[in-house]
Motif scaffolding. Sequence first.
Motif, PDB file in Angstrom:
ATOM      1  N   GLU A  39      35.084 -56.567  -9.816  1.00 31.09           N
ATOM      2  CA  GLU A  39      34.315 -56.281  -8.039  1.00 31.09           C
ATOM      3  C   GLU A  39      34.817 -55.546  -7.838  1.00 31.09           C
ATOM      4  N   LEU A  43      32.977 -50.948  -7.849  1.00 29.99           N
ATOM      5  CA  LEU A  43      32.452 -50.371  -7.034  1.00 29.99           C
ATOM      6  C   LEU A  43      32.742 -49.320  -7.246  1.00 29.99           C
ATOM      7  N   TYR A  65      36.317 -51.614   1.589  1.00 28.68           N
ATOM      8  CA  TYR A  65      36.968 -52.965   1.100  1.00 28.68           C
ATOM      9  C   TYR A  65      38.032 -53.391   1.486  1.00 28.68           C
ATOM     10  N   ASP A 185      27.461 -63.878   1.085  1.00 29.03           N
ATOM     11  CA  ASP A 185      27.052 -63.481  -0.023  1.00 29.03           C
ATOM     12  C   ASP A 185      26.634 -62.188  -0.141  1.00 29.03           C
ATOM     13  N   LYS A 188      28.100 -59.913   2.883  1.00 30.95           N
ATOM     14  CA  LYS A 188      28.849 -58.929   2.207  1.00 30.95           C
ATOM     15  C   LYS A 188      28.776 -58.335   1.055  1.00 30.95           C
ATOM     16  N   THR A 189      28.381 -57.998   0.446  1.00 33.34           N
ATOM     17  CA  THR A 189      28.353 -57.238  -1.110  1.00 33.34           C
ATOM     18  C   THR A 189      27.179 -55.668  -0.410  1.00 33.34           C
ATOM     19  N   GLN A 192      30.309 -53.816   1.251  1.00 33.06           N
ATOM     20  CA  GLN A 192      30.607 -53.051   0.791  1.00 33.06           C
ATOM     21  C   GLN A 192      31.238 -51.849   0.937  1.00 33.06           C
TER      22      GLN A 192
END
Length: 263
Positions: A39, A43, A65, A185, A188-189, A192
């Motif tokens: 993940e 990024l 992050y 979810d 949270k994404t 980042q």
Amino acid sequence: MNWLRMYTILIAASIRSRMQYRFNFWFSTLISALVNAVEFLMLAVVLLRFEHIQGWTLIECGYLYGILTLSRAIYRSLASDVHYLERYLLSGDLDKLLLRPVPILLALMTQNFNLRFGELLQGSAILAICMSTMMREGQIGWTAVAPTLMAVGAGAVLLFAIGLLSVTTGFWLTRTSVLQNFTEDAAKTAAQYPMSIYPGWLQGVLTGIIPVAFVNYLPSLYILKGEHSPLILLASWAVALTLTGLGLLFWRVGISRYQSTGS
């Protein structure tokens, strides 16, 4: 103190239970670490393509992050099955917890204890690498360590509060997975990346409605860029504790309306 003592005892019992299957424990830990590593690499690939994004370098985004990963790992380690309340409601297993002579939320928090070792290690490593790089470049000093730890702690409490508020709706809706996809979810994404890349209305949502901006972005503006004041760290804790209080109150109302599935 009684809650803390009970929590410690129940966590120890849960660990002993999970360690009966040690291979499964360590294998799931390794897989979790690999998933998070992939993940972050995705990024990093995006950010390397542009060198910086809205004035944020790859190292600074790695810092964001790292805080987010550590905060989430702490929350999901210390209150693992709160996230899975829907499963307890659908199966009727919540009835078993109601029979225990401990507060129902405490019993749920200590069920199936899962130390997110992989995420904790990865988040710590990324944060350490990014901070050491910025220290060498003179962007920050050792004085940034304490505020960073404060941000991680506040972030863990805040993510727990958001998770608790989300799953408690299950006492009325039963199924909460769609709501969790949005509040946990998707949020949270979004967290980042620097919030400055989003349109104003979305920044408002991520600051005032699902306040994940207080997990890493707003504290980082002060720690890395000298914007705002140290009060932003206190504001993060204030938001986290306020939402936790609301979550506990909402939980009390929800559990009082609980009806068993009868299974």
